[in-house]
Write an enzyme that holds these catalytic residues in place. Structure first.
Site, PDB file in Angstrom:
ATOM      1  N   ASP A   2       0.853  -1.189   0.000  1.00 53.99           N
ATOM      2  CA  ASP A   2       0.000   0.000   0.000  1.00 53.99           C
ATOM      3  C   ASP A   2       0.889   1.239   0.000  1.00 53.99           C
ATOM      4  O   ASP A   2       1.685   1.438   0.923  1.00 53.99           O
ATOM      5  CB  ASP A   2      -0.900  -0.020   1.237  1.00 53.99           C
ATOM      6  N   ASP A  26      -2.867   2.307  -6.090  1.00 49.38           N
ATOM      7  CA  ASP A  26      -1.820   2.376  -5.069  1.00 49.38           C
ATOM      8  C   ASP A  26      -1.774   1.191  -4.122  1.00 49.38           C
ATOM      9  O   ASP A  26      -1.104   1.257  -3.084  1.00 49.38           O
ATOM     10  CB  ASP A  26      -1.959   3.668  -4.265  1.00 49.38           C
ATOM     11  N   GLU A  27      -2.450   0.087  -4.433  1.00 44.29           N
ATOM     12  CA  GLU A  27      -2.354  -1.073  -3.553  1.00 44.29           C
ATOM     13  C   GLU A  27      -2.614  -2.363  -4.313  1.00 44.29           C
ATOM     14  O   GLU A  27      -3.302  -2.378  -5.329  1.00 44.29           O
ATOM     15  CB  GLU A  27      -3.309  -0.956  -2.361  1.00 44.29           C
TER      16      GLU A  27
END
Length: 386
Positions: A6, A101-102
């Site tokens: 993350d 983003d993860e």
């Protein structure tokens, strides 16, 4: 062993990296300097003042008047996201992207090549820091729930490993709100039972929890035991391709929700074309403030991987198929189901000119993005983007 990677304050971190003069300053991505709109992301310097994503920009600026407000650059963030994915693929092909983003990684088969899971996580963090000048938090655990929970516990720059033989020791002291699916309403109901921690909740009988919370209670009780049997599903094995995003606080702005839905739709279209598959059913997913979750779907006339066709279907579901209730959204997602190989659907004698035009535009944009990066091309007004 599962990892959850993350990125920390991703949008704001990219802006601060690209503009060194912003480093160390409170940065807000989204909204306007006049206080209109909603915060999409905030740097940790801004978060110290109580600013967080999905907060109205006006309130954010009252909390932190000195904040520097920046318009989001989704094309730039997507480009950097691709670079992050390239790093992750060095260590395992078992990657399930969740958003820009993860992602979840299954590194079980990589241990013989790269060492223990903690070492793999450390190397991933170092590669992202050295090559992209960004910071990632990583949780390492035997399942998805524990890995995601671990990555969030010591942000920023976290590396938290959950020992498979000490799961209850890890979970028990945490507040019950850390369980997936425990929102404000459920948390109040649990508090009425005199329960505050996961350990206290775990020691309740499964029957008692199910009688109180129904089917949802069964899921919560299993999570409290550290049980989550979902596997990491890479694109090539997926029966559907989807993207979703969870907001730090409930989001009420229809305009912002449409913008996030558009972003997710673009990602789904790119992944479909990358895997050379098409899908016939478009599904919209929303989770409300009370953690009730609804899905709406529609079946297209023909399978597609064309972003604009997916977007038109998703936007129609969003605008006209949601229940008549207050719009307080914690999660939004879009997916395409009923996948099949693109080559299984040969051209017909009478092709739809609009489909051909949009399909051609997607091919060109994918090629340009692959060669020159996401910033080389952005979608136009057809998809409602500025």
């Amino acid at each position: 062993m599962i990892q959850h990677v993350d990125m920390d304050a991703f949008y704001a971190s990219v802006e601060m990296r690209d503009r060194p003069e912003l480093r160390g300053k409170p940065v807000i991505v989204g909204g306007t300097a006049e206080g209109r709109g909603v915060v999409a992301a905030a740097s940790y310097e801004a978060r110290r003042f109580g600013v967080h994503s999905a907060m109205p920009a006006g309130r954010a600026l009252k909390l932190c008047p000195q904040a520097i407000v920046i318009k989001p650059r989704m094309g730039r963030y997507a480009e950097v996201s691709d670079q992050i994915q390239n790093i992750l693929h060095r260590y395992t092909p078992q990657i399930e992207p969740l958003s820009l983003d993860e992602a979840f990684l299954d590194v079980t088969g990589s241990i013989s090549l790269f060492g223990p899971p903690e070492e793999i996580a450390r190397r991933i963090k170092e590669d992202i820091r050295d090559e992209l000048q960004l910071v990632a938090s990583v949780g390492v655990a035997p399942n998805k729930f524990l890995a995601k929970l671990a990555s969030d516990l010591e942000k920023p720059d976290a590396l938290v490993v959950v020992d498979p033989v000490r799961i209850q020791e890890f979970l028990d002291p945490l507040p019950v709100s850390r369980l997936w699916g425990v929102g404000r309403v459920t948390q109040k109901e649990i508090a009425r039972m005199g329960v505050e921690t996961i350990g206290e909740f775990r020691r309740l009988s499964q029957r008692e929890v199910e009688e109180r919370f129904g089917k949802h209670g069964e899921s919560l009780w299993l999570l409290a035991q550290g049980v989550d049997d979902r596997r990491v599903v890479p694109d090539r094995e997926a029966k559907s391709i989807s993207h979703e995003t969870t907001f730090a606080v409930d989001l009420r702005s229809r305009e912002i929700l449409r913008g996030r839905l558009l972003e997710l739709t673009d990602l789904v279209g790119q992944r479909l074309r990358r895997q050379q598959v098409v899908g016939r059913t478009v599904q919209l997913k929303l989770r409300y403030a009370d953690f009730s979750t609804i899905t709406r779907s529609t079946t297209l006339a023909a399978p597609t991987s064309v972003t604009n066709e997916i977007w038109l279907a998703a936007a129609e579901l969003f605008e006209n198929k949601l229940p008549a209730r207050r719009l307080e959204v914690r999660l939004i997602g879009v997916g395409v189901q009923q996948l099949s190989a693109a080559g299984d659907h040969p051209r017909t004698l009478f092709e739809d000119p609009a489909h051909e035009k949009q399909s051609g535009a997607d091919r060109v944009s994918d090629h340009i993005r692959a060669k020159f990066g996401k910033l080389a091309l952005r979608r136009g007004a057809t998809l409602g983007e500025e």
